[in-house]
Design a protein around this motif. Structure first.
Motif, PDB file in Angstrom:
ATOM      1  N   LEU A 128       9.125 -33.917  -2.040  1.00 18.31           N
ATOM      2  CA  LEU A 128       8.297 -32.749  -2.367  1.00 18.31           C
ATOM      3  C   LEU A 128       6.834 -33.158  -2.521  1.00 18.31           C
ATOM      4  O   LEU A 128       5.935 -32.487  -2.006  1.00 18.31           O
ATOM      5  CB  LEU A 128       8.802 -32.094  -3.652  1.00 18.31           C
ATOM      6  CG  LEU A 128       7.964 -30.932  -4.213  1.00 18.31           C
ATOM      7  CD1 LEU A 128       7.877 -29.798  -3.206  1.00 18.31           C
ATOM      8  CD2 LEU A 128       8.541 -30.442  -5.527  1.00 18.31           C
ATOM      9  N   ALA A 129       6.601 -34.277  -3.207  1.00 15.53           N
ATOM     10  CA  ALA A 129       5.225 -34.753  -3.398  1.00 15.53           C
ATOM     11  C   ALA A 129       4.581 -35.109  -2.060  1.00 15.53           C
ATOM     12  O   ALA A 129       3.396 -34.833  -1.832  1.00 15.53           O
ATOM     13  CB  ALA A 129       5.221 -35.957  -4.337  1.00 15.53           C
ATOM     14  N   ARG A 130       5.359 -35.701  -1.151  1.00 12.86           N
ATOM     15  CA  ARG A 130       4.805 -36.078   0.153  1.00 12.86           C
ATOM     16  C   ARG A 130       4.466 -34.839   0.974  1.00 12.86           C
ATOM     17  O   ARG A 130       3.400 -34.774   1.605  1.00 12.86           O
ATOM     18  CB  ARG A 130       5.802 -36.963   0.904  1.00 12.86           C
ATOM     19  CG  ARG A 130       5.237 -37.485   2.217  1.00 12.86           C
ATOM     20  CD  ARG A 130       6.140 -38.495   2.878  1.00 12.86           C
ATOM     21  NE  ARG A 130       5.539 -39.016   4.100  1.00 12.86           N
ATOM     22  CZ  ARG A 130       6.154 -39.838   4.937  1.00 12.86           C
ATOM     23  NH1 ARG A 130       7.383 -40.274   4.660  1.00 12.86           N
ATOM     24  NH2 ARG A 130       5.546 -40.253   6.031  1.00 12.86           N
ATOM     25  N   LEU A 131       5.352 -33.856   0.974  1.00 14.73           N
ATOM     26  CA  LEU A 131       5.081 -32.622   1.710  1.00 14.73           C
ATOM     27  C   LEU A 131       3.856 -31.914   1.135  1.00 14.73           C
ATOM     28  O   LEU A 131       3.040 -31.352   1.881  1.00 14.73           O
ATOM     29  CB  LEU A 131       6.304 -31.706   1.661  1.00 14.73           C
ATOM     30  CG  LEU A 131       7.530 -32.142   2.467  1.00 14.73           C
ATOM     31  CD1 LEU A 131       8.722 -31.267   2.128  1.00 14.73           C
ATOM     32  CD2 LEU A 131       7.244 -32.108   3.961  1.00 14.73           C
ATOM     33  N   ALA A 139       0.447 -28.641  -8.976  1.00  9.36           N
ATOM     34  CA  ALA A 139      -0.174 -27.727  -9.935  1.00  9.36           C
ATOM     35  C   ALA A 139      -0.740 -26.501  -9.224  1.00  9.36           C
ATOM     36  O   ALA A 139      -0.587 -25.366  -9.695  1.00  9.36           O
ATOM     37  CB  ALA A 139      -1.275 -28.456 -10.705  1.00  9.36           C
ATOM     38  N   GLU A 140      -1.400 -26.720  -8.077  1.00  7.93           N
ATOM     39  CA  GLU A 140      -1.961 -25.595  -7.320  1.00  7.93           C
ATOM     40  C   GLU A 140      -0.860 -24.703  -6.769  1.00  7.93           C
ATOM     41  O   GLU A 140      -0.996 -23.468  -6.758  1.00  7.93           O
ATOM     42  CB  GLU A 140      -2.832 -26.119  -6.187  1.00  7.93           C
ATOM     43  CG  GLU A 140      -4.146 -26.735  -6.655  1.00  7.93           C
ATOM     44  CD  GLU A 140      -4.921 -27.369  -5.519  1.00  7.93           C
ATOM     45  OE1 GLU A 140      -4.327 -27.574  -4.434  1.00  7.93           O
ATOM     46  OE2 GLU A 140      -6.107 -27.662  -5.694  1.00  7.93           O
ATOM     47  N   GLN A 143       0.454 -22.585  -9.629  1.00 10.59           N
ATOM     48  CA  GLN A 143      -0.490 -21.516  -9.950  1.00 10.59           C
ATOM     49  C   GLN A 143      -0.437 -20.414  -8.895  1.00 10.59           C
ATOM     50  O   GLN A 143      -0.448 -19.224  -9.219  1.00 10.59           O
ATOM     51  CB  GLN A 143      -1.898 -22.087 -10.051  1.00 10.59           C
ATOM     52  CG  GLN A 143      -2.954 -21.066 -10.478  1.00 10.59           C
ATOM     53  CD  GLN A 143      -4.329 -21.700 -10.613  1.00 10.59           C
ATOM     54  OE1 GLN A 143      -4.533 -22.842 -10.216  1.00 10.59           O
ATOM     55  NE2 GLN A 143      -5.265 -20.972 -11.178  1.00 10.59           N
ATOM     56  N   ASP A 144      -0.360 -20.802  -7.635  1.00  7.41           N
ATOM     57  CA  ASP A 144      -0.268 -19.840  -6.541  1.00  7.41           C
ATOM     58  C   ASP A 144       1.014 -19.027  -6.650  1.00  7.41           C
ATOM     59  O   ASP A 144       1.028 -17.815  -6.419  1.00  7.41           O
ATOM     60  CB  ASP A 144      -0.325 -20.577  -5.205  1.00  7.41           C
ATOM     61  CG  ASP A 144      -0.346 -19.623  -4.019  1.00  7.41           C
ATOM     62  OD1 ASP A 144      -1.177 -18.701  -4.016  1.00  7.41           O
ATOM     63  OD2 ASP A 144       0.489 -19.797  -3.105  1.00  7.41           O
ATOM     64  N   GLY A 145       2.122 -19.704  -7.031  1.00  9.47           N
ATOM     65  CA  GLY A 145       3.397 -19.011  -7.177  1.00  9.47           C
ATOM     66  C   GLY A 145       3.358 -17.986  -8.283  1.00  9.47           C
ATOM     67  O   GLY A 145       3.889 -16.882  -8.145  1.00  9.47           O
ATOM     68  N   ARG A 146       2.709 -18.330  -9.403  1.00 10.37           N
ATOM     69  CA  ARG A 146       2.612 -17.372 -10.510  1.00 10.37           C
ATOM     70  C   ARG A 146       1.767 -16.164 -10.108  1.00 10.37           C
ATOM     71  O   ARG A 146       2.075 -15.030 -10.463  1.00 10.37           O
ATOM     72  CB  ARG A 146       2.014 -18.059 -11.740  1.00 10.37           C
ATOM     73  CG  ARG A 146       2.981 -19.011 -12.442  1.00 10.37           C
ATOM     74  CD  ARG A 146       2.436 -19.452 -13.781  1.00 10.37           C
ATOM     75  NE  ARG A 146       1.264 -20.301 -13.646  1.00 10.37           N
ATOM     76  CZ  ARG A 146       1.308 -21.625 -13.558  1.00 10.37           C
ATOM     77  NH1 ARG A 146       2.465 -22.242 -13.584  1.00 10.37           N
ATOM     78  NH2 ARG A 146       0.189 -22.334 -13.451  1.00 10.37           N
ATOM     79  N   ALA A 157      11.769 -20.849  -6.239  1.00 12.66           N
ATOM     80  CA  ALA A 157      11.590 -20.095  -5.002  1.00 12.66           C
ATOM     81  C   ALA A 157      10.108 -19.841  -4.731  1.00 12.66           C
ATOM     82  O   ALA A 157       9.640 -19.950  -3.598  1.00 12.66           O
ATOM     83  CB  ALA A 157      12.354 -18.774  -5.082  1.00 12.66           C
ATOM     84  N   ALA A 158       9.351 -19.521  -5.787  1.00 12.81           N
ATOM     85  CA  ALA A 158       7.914 -19.281  -5.622  1.00 12.81           C
ATOM     86  C   ALA A 158       7.201 -20.561  -5.211  1.00 12.81           C
ATOM     87  O   ALA A 158       6.287 -20.536  -4.374  1.00 12.81           O
ATOM     88  CB  ALA A 158       7.330 -18.731  -6.918  1.00 12.81           C
ATOM     89  N   LEU A 159       7.608 -21.697  -5.776  1.00 15.19           N
ATOM     90  CA  LEU A 159       6.991 -22.987  -5.437  1.00 15.19           C
ATOM     91  C   LEU A 159       7.221 -23.328  -3.972  1.00 15.19           C
ATOM     92  O   LEU A 159       6.296 -23.730  -3.251  1.00 15.19           O
ATOM     93  CB  LEU A 159       7.563 -24.082  -6.334  1.00 15.19           C
ATOM     94  CG  LEU A 159       6.886 -25.457  -6.256  1.00 15.19           C
ATOM     95  CD1 LEU A 159       5.505 -25.405  -6.889  1.00 15.19           C
ATOM     96  CD2 LEU A 159       7.731 -26.508  -6.956  1.00 15.19           C
TER      97      LEU A 159
END
Length: 247
Positions: free
Chosen positions: A61-64, A73-74, A77-80, A16-18
């Motif tokens: 997901l990778a394309r979006l 990875a970013e 990190q933002d989700g955490r 959900a955070a991702l």
């Protein structure tokens, strides 16, 4: 009007955070659902499903993520970082919540994924009181209004209410609920155990109580999805006290 739309099909916290981070990154990059649909060659309904985690494969997901100008990875990190932010209340916010029992009840319902209408239906709080509470919670930066009339709390359900304001709130408003229980009634749910504990053992008990809270939330979510019979609200208290004054 009080929103009644139930929460989306729940994802685990990390997923959900991702997805939340991806949606924000796409907005920052200037993408709309219509633009994305045209770019990728699908309908806007498909984009909407993907952005809420339904039918979203790794390649898409990778394309979006690339279109948003970021990386997985970013986003992780933002989700955490956002998860840490969502597990914190200022003392002023906690004090404001505990000055009004209706306000704290409505907020805790939202934290646990229930629509504000549950406060009217289950707790008989007048709808105008609920609407005013939502406005106050938004001013306190405790909730966000989402599309479709949904509301999301800016607090993780795992938040540990251990500081003075909530302890005093419990003392004033909730303790009598448990003192007035008829423990001889076969329908009363309780368990009791007498044990000898070192300070390390006491710390483990504290951790286990927090673990129990998580297990209760998981049971509630599963029950909400699968139960055929109507539900009823229960308050569950896990507490340990020293017997030294009684011995």
């Amino acid at each position: 009007m009080i929103p009644t739309t139930p929460s989306d099909d729940p994802l685990d916290d990390e997923s959900a955070a991702l997805l939340d981070g991806l949606r924000r990154a796409l907005r920052r990059a200037g993408w709309t659902q219509a633009n994305l649909a045209e770019e990728i060659g699908v309908g806007t309904a498909t984009i909407k499903r993907w952005l809420h985690g339904r039918g979203l494969g790794f390649t898409t997901l990778a394309r979006l993520t690339a279109l948003a100008g970021t990386s997985l990875a970013e986003l992780a990190q933002d989700g955490r970082r956002n998860a840490r932010d969502r597990n914190h209340l200022t003392l002023a916010q906690e004090e404001a919540l505990t000055q009004d029992a209706s306000l704290s009840t409505i907020f805790i319902l939202i934290v646990n994924g229930w629509p504000p209408s549950e406060a009217v239906e289950a707790f008989h709080i007048p709808s105008d009181v609920v609407e005013n509470a939502i406005i106050k919670l938004e001013r306190l930066a405790l909730i966000d209004r989402l599309s479709g009339g949904r509301i999301r709390a800016r607090l993780d359900p795992t938040y540990s209410w251990q500081r003075a304001p909530m302890r005093q709130h419990f003392e004033r408003n909730l303790k009598q609920l448990f003192f007035s229980l008829d423990y001889g009634d076969p329908d009363t749910i309780f368990g009791s155990e007498m044990v000898k504990l070192s300070p390390i053992g006491i710390a483990r008990i504290r951790d286990r109580i927090e673990q129990l809270r998580g297990e209760l939330r998981a049971i509630s979510r599963e029950d909400q999805r699968n139960a055929a019979l109507p539900g009823e609200w229960f308050a569950v208290l896990a507490v340990a006290r020293s017997l030294k004054p009684l011995i």
